[in-house]
Design a protein around this motif. Structure first.
Motif, PDB file in Angstrom:
ATOM      1  N   LYS A 158     -24.767 -41.812  52.861  1.00 34.66           N
ATOM      2  CA  LYS A 158     -24.988 -40.886  51.733  1.00 34.66           C
ATOM      3  C   LYS A 158     -25.598 -39.561  52.183  1.00 34.66           C
ATOM      4  O   LYS A 158     -25.537 -38.574  51.478  1.00 34.66           O
ATOM      5  CB  LYS A 158     -25.932 -41.530  50.723  1.00 34.66           C
ATOM      6  N   TYR A 159     -26.254 -39.567  53.355  1.00 30.97           N
ATOM      7  CA  TYR A 159     -26.947 -38.373  53.859  1.00 30.97           C
ATOM      8  C   TYR A 159     -26.640 -38.174  55.340  1.00 30.97           C
ATOM      9  O   TYR A 159     -26.375 -39.143  56.062  1.00 30.97           O
ATOM     10  CB  TYR A 159     -28.470 -38.522  53.703  1.00 30.97           C
ATOM     11  N   VAL A 160     -26.726 -36.922  55.779  1.00 31.08           N
ATOM     12  CA  VAL A 160     -26.648 -36.589  57.207  1.00 31.08           C
ATOM     13  C   VAL A 160     -27.995 -35.980  57.596  1.00 31.08           C
ATOM     14  O   VAL A 160     -28.471 -35.055  56.926  1.00 31.08           O
ATOM     15  CB  VAL A 160     -25.564 -35.550  57.506  1.00 31.08           C
ATOM     16  N   VAL A 161     -28.587 -36.503  58.659  1.00 31.98           N
ATOM     17  CA  VAL A 161     -29.904 -36.045  59.099  1.00 31.98           C
ATOM     18  C   VAL A 161     -29.783 -35.393  60.478  1.00 31.98           C
ATOM     19  O   VAL A 161     -29.149 -35.952  61.376  1.00 31.98           O
ATOM     20  CB  VAL A 161     -30.892 -37.230  59.167  1.00 31.98           C
ATOM     21  N   PHE A 162     -30.382 -34.219  60.617  1.00 34.20           N
ATOM     22  CA  PHE A 162     -30.325 -33.462  61.872  1.00 34.20           C
ATOM     23  C   PHE A 162     -31.715 -33.466  62.501  1.00 34.20           C
ATOM     24  O   PHE A 162     -32.705 -33.217  61.811  1.00 34.20           O
ATOM     25  CB  PHE A 162     -29.892 -32.022  61.591  1.00 34.20           C
ATOM     26  N   ALA A 190     -21.906 -35.156  50.348  1.00 37.92           N
ATOM     27  CA  ALA A 190     -21.084 -34.213  49.571  1.00 37.92           C
ATOM     28  C   ALA A 190     -21.336 -32.781  50.043  1.00 37.92           C
ATOM     29  O   ALA A 190     -20.403 -31.983  50.180  1.00 37.92           O
ATOM     30  CB  ALA A 190     -21.387 -34.346  48.086  1.00 37.92           C
ATOM     31  N   GLU A 191     -22.608 -32.441  50.312  1.00 36.73           N
ATOM     32  CA  GLU A 191     -22.904 -31.103  50.826  1.00 36.73           C
ATOM     33  C   GLU A 191     -22.287 -30.916  52.212  1.00 36.73           C
ATOM     34  O   GLU A 191     -21.718 -29.861  52.529  1.00 36.73           O
ATOM     35  CB  GLU A 191     -24.417 -30.883  50.895  1.00 36.73           C
ATOM     36  N   ALA A 193     -19.698 -32.183  53.408  1.00 38.55           N
ATOM     37  CA  ALA A 193     -18.239 -32.082  53.351  1.00 38.55           C
ATOM     38  C   ALA A 193     -17.771 -30.739  52.784  1.00 38.55           C
ATOM     39  O   ALA A 193     -16.582 -30.435  52.795  1.00 38.55           O
ATOM     40  CB  ALA A 193     -17.671 -33.223  52.509  1.00 38.55           C
ATOM     41  N   ASN A 194     -18.718 -29.926  52.296  1.00 40.52           N
ATOM     42  CA  ASN A 194     -18.374 -28.600  51.794  1.00 40.52           C
ATOM     43  C   ASN A 194     -17.953 -27.696  52.966  1.00 40.52           C
ATOM     44  O   ASN A 194     -18.307 -27.955  54.109  1.00 40.52           O
ATOM     45  CB  ASN A 194     -19.597 -28.014  51.066  1.00 40.52           C
ATOM     46  N   GLU A 195     -17.240 -26.605  52.641  1.00 40.77           N
ATOM     47  CA  GLU A 195     -16.730 -25.767  53.737  1.00 40.77           C
ATOM     48  C   GLU A 195     -17.780 -24.860  54.374  1.00 40.77           C
ATOM     49  O   GLU A 195     -17.572 -24.331  55.465  1.00 40.77           O
ATOM     50  CB  GLU A 195     -15.551 -24.917  53.259  1.00 40.77           C
ATOM     51  N   LEU A 196     -18.939 -24.667  53.729  1.00 45.81           N
ATOM     52  CA  LEU A 196     -19.907 -23.698  54.271  1.00 45.81           C
ATOM     53  C   LEU A 196     -20.769 -24.186  55.442  1.00 45.81           C
ATOM     54  O   LEU A 196     -21.045 -23.406  56.352  1.00 45.81           O
ATOM     55  CB  LEU A 196     -20.844 -23.210  53.154  1.00 45.81           C
ATOM     56  N   PRO A 197     -21.256 -25.446  55.460  1.00 45.31           N
ATOM     57  CA  PRO A 197     -22.141 -25.837  56.570  1.00 45.31           C
ATOM     58  C   PRO A 197     -21.453 -25.618  57.918  1.00 45.31           C
ATOM     59  O   PRO A 197     -20.286 -25.964  58.099  1.00 45.31           O
ATOM     60  CB  PRO A 197     -22.401 -27.327  56.314  1.00 45.31           C
ATOM     61  N   VAL A 294     -18.776 -21.301  45.980  1.00 46.65           N
ATOM     62  CA  VAL A 294     -18.374 -22.357  46.912  1.00 46.65           C
ATOM     63  C   VAL A 294     -19.187 -23.633  46.709  1.00 46.65           C
ATOM     64  O   VAL A 294     -18.687 -24.734  46.937  1.00 46.65           O
ATOM     65  CB  VAL A 294     -18.547 -21.895  48.379  1.00 46.65           C
ATOM     66  N   VAL A 295     -20.451 -23.493  46.288  1.00 42.96           N
ATOM     67  CA  VAL A 295     -21.319 -24.677  46.309  1.00 42.96           C
ATOM     68  C   VAL A 295     -21.872 -25.116  44.952  1.00 42.96           C
ATOM     69  O   VAL A 295     -22.352 -26.253  44.828  1.00 42.96           O
ATOM     70  CB  VAL A 295     -22.515 -24.474  47.277  1.00 42.96           C
ATOM     71  N   ALA A 296     -21.804 -24.264  43.926  1.00 45.37           N
ATOM     72  CA  ALA A 296     -22.473 -24.610  42.663  1.00 45.37           C
ATOM     73  C   ALA A 296     -21.979 -25.944  42.103  1.00 45.37           C
ATOM     74  O   ALA A 296     -22.759 -26.722  41.534  1.00 45.37           O
ATOM     75  CB  ALA A 296     -22.289 -23.492  41.646  1.00 45.37           C
ATOM     76  N   SER A 297     -20.690 -26.244  42.288  1.00 46.27           N
ATOM     77  CA  SER A 297     -20.139 -27.478  41.714  1.00 46.27           C
ATOM     78  C   SER A 297     -20.760 -28.737  42.331  1.00 46.27           C
ATOM     79  O   SER A 297     -20.679 -29.821  41.745  1.00 46.27           O
ATOM     80  CB  SER A 297     -18.617 -27.508  41.905  1.00 46.27           C
ATOM     81  N   LEU A 298     -21.415 -28.591  43.481  1.00 43.77           N
ATOM     82  CA  LEU A 298     -22.062 -29.762  44.096  1.00 43.77           C
ATOM     83  C   LEU A 298     -23.221 -30.271  43.255  1.00 43.77           C
ATOM     84  O   LEU A 298     -23.674 -31.407  43.433  1.00 43.77           O
ATOM     85  CB  LEU A 298     -22.622 -29.388  45.483  1.00 43.77           C
ATOM     86  N   TYR A 299     -23.727 -29.407  42.363  1.00 46.97           N
ATOM     87  CA  TYR A 299     -25.000 -29.712  41.717  1.00 46.97           C
ATOM     88  C   TYR A 299     -24.900 -29.937  40.218  1.00 46.97           C
ATOM     89  O   TYR A 299     -25.915 -30.162  39.566  1.00 46.97           O
ATOM     90  CB  TYR A 299     -26.006 -28.573  42.027  1.00 46.97           C
TER      91      TYR A 299
END
Ligand code: MTE
Length: 309
Positions: A158-162, A190-191, A193-197, A294-299
């Motif tokens: 569910k999460y990616v940790v750096f 979900a974040e 998988a978005n195109e911005l990161p 690009v990202v508002a729909s994530l929230y």
């Protein structure tokens, strides 16, 4: 015919590559290949630069390299903004990254091997620090989605940790034991998988300098800058929401989401405007740092979360 409405942060393609970036292109591929910019000539094909994606034009002047590479937040090297000299001591190679947790095959991959599996591109991103300064930088690197394809997280993740490197020999800040080292950051799948990161390995057409997170750092341009972890050595996929470094230090001031929002002040200062590094001009801050389309729909389904701190 496929028609496409330009997003508000796009500009005409002709203006998309500032002269500075175009000039900087030549050493770019050399840097990516680990060849010194002054080194032997490469074959003509190798000298063509990674593609610059015009969709990520910032609508704002690029910050002078001398400003963005000398004013840094990097607490492993100390609390001051002036850590450039000390950061040069951090070895940049060999470097490897562990892909851990909920992945098909946990493993450690050498950075040079990872870079043979992705296509490098250039993106100009605005960066907004929670302290209300901002810069605009041409980065070289690859989208986080490319890393996801290589890591193959399982459906339970569910999460990616750096996680940032801890090099005790060169990082005096690590001796400040009241800080919850290592520096950890995270996003939802979900974040991710978005195109911005974006995972950056270069800046201004050169290798990413150690003070800015070399040899590889994360960029999440719609979030406050502390989410963009530097010098990454481990990427873990998990079903547990991580407690990030600044949240562990002060949960009343810093949270997990940290999306930029001018209408939600920091408990100790306004977030309505930002100071541009170099000119010191103050300009209005935009919701999601201007990347909302690009990202508002994530929230949209997360209204009970503290999305903006
Ligand atoms: N990553 C690590 N490992 N340590 C840090 O102290 N600071 C963060 C982020 N990533 C930080 C970090 C903060 S607060 C900001 S604003 C940006 O890096 C600054 O990046 P820059 O120094 O390249 O401008």
């Amino acid at each position: 015919m496929l028609l496409r409405n330009p997003r508000s942060w796009e500009i005409a393609e002709a203006r998309a590559t500032p002269e500075r970036v175009a000039i900087a292109r030549r050493p770019l591929i050399k840097a990516a290949l680990g060849v010194a910019a002054t080194g032997l000539a490469l074959p003509a094909r190798a000298q063509s630069a990674p593609v610059t994606d015009p969709r990520f034009s910032p609508g704002r002047a690029i910050t002078a390299e001398a400003d963005s590479t000398t004013y840094n937040n990097y607490y492993e090297f100390g609390d001051s903004k002036d850590i450039v000299q000390q950061a040069q001591k951090l070895p940049q190679a060999p470097w490897s990254i562990s892909l851990a947790g909920m992945v098909d095959k946990p493993r450690t991959i050498a950075l040079e091997d990872l870079l043979t599996q992705v296509s490098l591109e250039e993106r100009v991103y605005r960066h907004r620090c929670v302290e209300a300064w901002a810069m605009t930088v041409p980065w070289t690197g690859f989208p986080l989605t490319a890393l996801l394809r290589i890591a193959q997280p399982t459906a339970s993740a569910k999460y990616v940790v750096f996680e940032t490197v801890q090099d005790r020999k060169t990082m005096p800040g690590l001796r400040q034991s009241w800080y919850p080292w290592p520096y950890i950051e995270g996003v939802t799948m979900a974040e991710a998988a978005n195109e911005l990161p974006f995972l950056a390995t270069g800046m201004y057409g050169k290798k990413l300098p150690p003070q800015d997170g070399g040899p590889i750092r994360l960029l999440l341009p719609w979030k406050y800058g502390f989410k963009s972890a530097k010098a990454i050595i481990k990427i873990t996929f998990t079903d547990q929401r991580p407690v990030n470094f600044w949240q562990a230090i002060n949960p009343d001031e810093y949270g997990f989401w940290a999306n930029v929002n001018p209408a939600v002040p920091h408990p100790r200062w306004s977030q309505a405007t930002e100071r541009l590094l170099g000119s010191d001009e103050r300009v209005p801050t935009k919701l999601f740092n201007g990347y909302g389309e690009v990202v508002a729909s994530l929230y949209t389904n997360l209204t009970s979360e503290k999305l903006y701190m």
